[in-house]
Design a protein around this motif. Structure first.
Motif, mmCIF file in Angstrom:
data_model
loop_
_atom_site.group_PDB
_atom_site.id
_atom_site.type_symbol
_atom_site.label_atom_id
_atom_site.label_comp_id
_atom_site.label_asym_id
_atom_site.label_seq_id
_atom_site.Cartn_x
_atom_site.Cartn_y
_atom_site.Cartn_z
ATOM 1 N N PHE A 75 9.987 -4.250 -11.011
ATOM 2 C CA PHE A 75 9.069 -3.406 -10.253
ATOM 3 C C PHE A 75 7.764 -4.133 -9.952
ATOM 4 C CE2 PHE A 75 5.377 -0.534 -10.634
ATOM 5 C CZ PHE A 75 5.537 0.197 -9.452
ATOM 6 N N THR A 76 7.111 -4.672 -10.982
ATOM 7 C CA THR A 76 5.825 -5.335 -10.766
ATOM 8 C C THR A 76 5.967 -6.578 -9.892
ATOM 9 O OG1 THR A 76 6.097 -6.470 -12.898
ATOM 10 C CG2 THR A 76 4.759 -4.458 -12.873
ATOM 11 N N LYS A 77 7.087 -7.298 -10.046
ATOM 12 C CA LYS A 77 7.301 -8.487 -9.221
ATOM 13 C C LYS A 77 7.508 -8.113 -7.761
ATOM 14 C CE LYS A 77 9.216 -11.532 -12.784
ATOM 15 N NZ LYS A 77 10.434 -12.267 -13.262
ATOM 16 N N ASP A 78 8.360 -7.123 -7.514
ATOM 17 C CA ASP A 78 8.686 -6.760 -6.145
ATOM 18 C C ASP A 78 7.490 -6.097 -5.449
ATOM 19 O OD1 ASP A 78 11.093 -6.595 -4.233
ATOM 20 O OD2 ASP A 78 10.240 -4.575 -4.125
ATOM 21 N N ALA A 79 6.739 -5.267 -6.199
ATOM 22 C CA ALA A 79 5.566 -4.603 -5.628
ATOM 23 C C ALA A 79 4.348 -5.513 -5.595
ATOM 24 C CB ALA A 79 5.247 -3.337 -6.427
ATOM 25 N N GLU A 80 4.458 -6.708 -6.208
ATOM 26 C CA GLU A 80 3.363 -7.682 -6.282
ATOM 27 C C GLU A 80 2.142 -7.101 -6.984
ATOM 28 O OE1 GLU A 80 2.584 -9.940 -2.712
ATOM 29 O OE2 GLU A 80 4.587 -9.488 -1.934
ATOM 30 N N ILE A 81 2.405 -6.459 -8.123
ATOM 31 C CA ILE A 81 1.337 -5.964 -8.995
ATOM 32 C C ILE A 81 1.103 -6.999 -10.075
ATOM 33 C CG2 ILE A 81 0.663 -4.150 -10.610
ATOM 34 C CD1 ILE A 81 2.418 -2.218 -9.043
ATOM 35 N N TYR A 94 10.946 3.928 -6.391
ATOM 36 C CA TYR A 94 10.807 2.558 -5.883
ATOM 37 C C TYR A 94 12.112 1.805 -6.137
ATOM 38 C CZ TYR A 94 8.513 -1.853 -4.725
ATOM 39 O OH TYR A 94 8.154 -3.043 -4.131
ATOM 40 N N ASP A 95 12.765 1.386 -5.070
ATOM 41 C CA ASP A 95 14.064 0.731 -5.173
ATOM 42 C C ASP A 95 13.927 -0.788 -5.153
ATOM 43 O OD1 ASP A 95 15.486 3.156 -5.200
ATOM 44 O OD2 ASP A 95 15.397 3.272 -3.006
ATOM 45 N N VAL A 96 14.532 -1.435 -6.150
ATOM 46 C CA VAL A 96 14.636 -2.895 -6.192
ATOM 47 C C VAL A 96 16.105 -3.221 -6.415
ATOM 48 C CG1 VAL A 96 13.917 -5.020 -7.319
ATOM 49 C CG2 VAL A 96 12.327 -3.105 -7.169
ATOM 50 N N GLY A 97 16.767 -3.679 -5.338
ATOM 51 C CA GLY A 97 18.198 -3.935 -5.445
ATOM 52 C C GLY A 97 18.955 -2.645 -5.720
ATOM 53 N N SER A 98 19.709 -2.632 -6.803
ATOM 54 C CA SER A 98 20.500 -1.449 -7.150
ATOM 55 C C SER A 98 19.785 -0.550 -8.159
ATOM 56 C CB SER A 98 21.853 -1.893 -7.731
ATOM 57 O OG SER A 98 21.653 -2.679 -8.905
ATOM 58 N N LYS A 99 18.533 -0.885 -8.509
ATOM 59 C CA LYS A 99 17.805 -0.123 -9.511
ATOM 60 C C LYS A 99 16.637 0.625 -8.886
ATOM 61 C CE LYS A 99 15.743 -0.498 -14.111
ATOM 62 N NZ LYS A 99 15.437 -1.386 -15.253
ATOM 63 N N THR A 100 16.447 1.863 -9.330
ATOM 64 C CA THR A 100 15.331 2.678 -8.864
ATOM 65 C C THR A 100 14.328 2.870 -9.987
ATOM 66 O OG1 THR A 100 16.701 3.878 -7.266
ATOM 67 C CG2 THR A 100 14.626 4.912 -7.925
ATOM 68 N N LYS A 157 -0.315 5.749 -14.981
ATOM 69 C CA LYS A 157 1.147 5.818 -14.936
ATOM 70 C C LYS A 157 1.573 6.543 -13.665
ATOM 71 C CE LYS A 157 5.231 6.908 -17.710
ATOM 72 N NZ LYS A 157 5.553 5.490 -17.964
ATOM 73 N N GLY A 158 2.435 5.890 -12.882
ATOM 74 C CA GLY A 158 2.996 6.519 -11.697
ATOM 75 C C GLY A 158 4.249 7.298 -12.046
ATOM 76 N N ASP A 203 0.827 -1.220 0.000
ATOM 77 C CA ASP A 203 0.000 0.000 0.000
ATOM 78 C C ASP A 203 0.859 1.268 0.000
ATOM 79 O OD1 ASP A 203 -2.303 -1.468 -0.060
ATOM 80 O OD2 ASP A 203 -2.686 -1.349 2.081
ATOM 81 N N LEU A 204 1.813 1.305 -0.919
ATOM 82 C CA LEU A 204 2.618 2.508 -1.093
ATOM 83 C C LEU A 204 1.794 3.566 -1.823
ATOM 84 C CD1 LEU A 204 5.943 0.799 -2.177
ATOM 85 C CD2 LEU A 204 5.362 1.688 0.089
ATOM 86 N N VAL A 205 2.215 4.818 -1.732
ATOM 87 C CA VAL A 205 1.472 5.927 -2.321
ATOM 88 C C VAL A 205 2.298 6.528 -3.458
ATOM 89 C CG1 VAL A 205 0.444 8.188 -1.922
ATOM 90 C CG2 VAL A 205 0.275 6.411 -0.172
ATOM 91 N N ALA A 206 1.665 6.721 -4.597
ATOM 92 C CA ALA A 206 2.339 7.307 -5.754
ATOM 93 C C ALA A 206 2.434 8.816 -5.599
ATOM 94 C CB ALA A 206 1.589 6.959 -7.031
ATOM 95 N N ASN A 207 3.616 9.360 -5.859
ATOM 96 C CA ASN A 207 3.816 10.805 -5.794
ATOM 97 C C ASN A 207 2.910 11.534 -6.782
ATOM 98 O OD1 ASN A 207 5.332 13.197 -4.893
ATOM 99 N ND2 ASN A 207 6.115 13.200 -6.990
ATOM 100 N N LYS A 208 2.729 10.922 -7.965
ATOM 101 C CA LYS A 208 1.857 11.497 -8.986
ATOM 102 C C LYS A 208 1.381 10.378 -9.896
ATOM 103 C CE LYS A 208 1.880 14.721 -12.936
ATOM 104 N NZ LYS A 208 2.692 15.688 -13.730
#
Length: 363
Positions: free
Chosen positions: A343-349, A299-305, A293-294, A262-267
């Protein structure tokens, strides 16, 4: 043919209220009470095990109205939903209140109501939330500020601009806070307000716009995105000659929730397009595109944002078949266009497709 035209026109109302019509159970001395209901046997088919399976439910509603005098009318509406997919042994039928509000209408001066109702942004967002099963979820989220159904809402509505301009409606809404410091004990929203206006230009063409701005709760603001949540939505629709076309564009700031945590998108930037046609023999095919589109997610996954990522992106192909105004069969195919990435895997989207098949009895 007239019956099916009526059904096509009632479809947005059916999606909101859960019934094509209602049964009158009391009408005496200016006071009447209607009961409505919907029983839906619904099954989802998907490789996503969290989505696959039985999705059946029952809804019922009560709508009351009383005539105080020739200018003043009191009204109220209540609708509940019961989940039919849970086992009896589980003791969990997931019952919930969808709507519960009461108000008063004073002639051309307008109406005022308070309770659990649709948020002001849904005045435009609801134009595309008419698909057989899915849709209406690019930025519309239940109990997320004033984007869809929510509690603690006080709403003033005026039709035809005090009776002086046909088709020009507007509304103003206030939402009281729902946070851990009040009786709701839920971190949903701070105090906020919004307004909307829609204009029926005639010949089936309407334009609409809505705006909302709210305080975020202290706990929500801990993500450092800011103390305010804002949104603006615009839309256009055509509803005539058995054709229904609608398009909306919306932007939200510090408002929309995404992912399993339940993270919140800046925009977010959101688009929804819908096209439907009502055939005389009862078939209503439906085609839609829903996109969100967020922006600046961080959103950080490992070394990638991941900063700019699609939160929703799907094509929807479906159909309703009206045997009559009470019995409807429907199928809806959600073709998910989201990328299966870090991103989708880590955020479980979910990036899986879903098919919904259902038969509905409604009154």
């Amino acid at each position: 043919m007239k019956n099916y035209k009526l059904l096509a026109g009632l479809l947005p109302v059916m999606m909101a209220a859960g019934a094509a019509n209602a049964a009158e159970i009391y009408n005496k001395d200016g006071t009447k009470l209607d009961i409505s209901g919907q029983i839906e046997g619904n099954h989802y088919i998907s490789s996503d095990k969290a989505e696959d399976g039985d999705n059946s439910f029952v809804r019922f509603g009560l709508r009351g109205e009383t005539q105080v005098n020739d200018q003043i009318t009191g009204f109220g509406f209540y609708q509940a939903e019961l989940n039919a997919a849970s086992s009896e042994a589980s003791g969990d039928n997931d019952s919930k209140t969808r709507y519960a509000y009461a108000g008063i209408k004073v002639g051309d001066a307008g109406s005022f109501d308070y309770g659990r109702n649709n948020g002001i942004l849904y005045d435009v967002g609801g134009w595309t939330d008419v698909l057989p099963e899915f849709g209406g979820d690019s930025y519309q989220q239940t109990d997320v500020f004033m984007t869809q159904r929510a509690g603690n809402l006080a709403t003033y509505r005026n039709k035809d601009f005090f009776g002086m301009v046909d088709g020009l409606d507007f509304a103003v809404q206030y939402q009281g806070r729902n946070d851990e410091n009040d009786r709701n004990k839920s971190e949903r929203n701070g105090d906020g307000w919004g307004m909307s206006t829609t204009y029926d230009l005639g010949m089936g063409l309407s334009l609409g716009a809505a705006y909302a701005s709210s305080d975020r709760t202290s706990r929500q603001s801990e993500d450092m995105l800011g103390d305010r949540a804002n949104a603006v939505s615009t839309g256009i629709k055509y509803d005539a000659n058995d054709i229904y076309l609608a398009a909306i564009y919306a932007q939200t700031y510090n408002m929309n929730i995404y992912g399993a945590d339940d993270l919140v998108a800046n925009k977010t930037q959101n688009v929804e397009l819908v096209a439907q046609y009502q055939f005389d023999f009862g078939l209503q095919p439906s085609l839609a595109w829903v996109y969100s589109k967020g922006k600046d997610l961080g959103y950080d996954v490992g070394s990638k944002t991941y900063n700019n990522q699609n939160l929703a992106n799907y094509i929807d192909i479906g159909a309703n078949y009206y045997f009559n105004q009470n019995i409807v069969a429907k199928v809806d195919y959600k073709i998910n266009l989201l990328d299966d990435n870090g991103f989708t895997k880590d955020a479980e989207i979910s990036t899986d497709n879903i098919v919904s098949v259902a038969i509905v009895y409604q009154f």
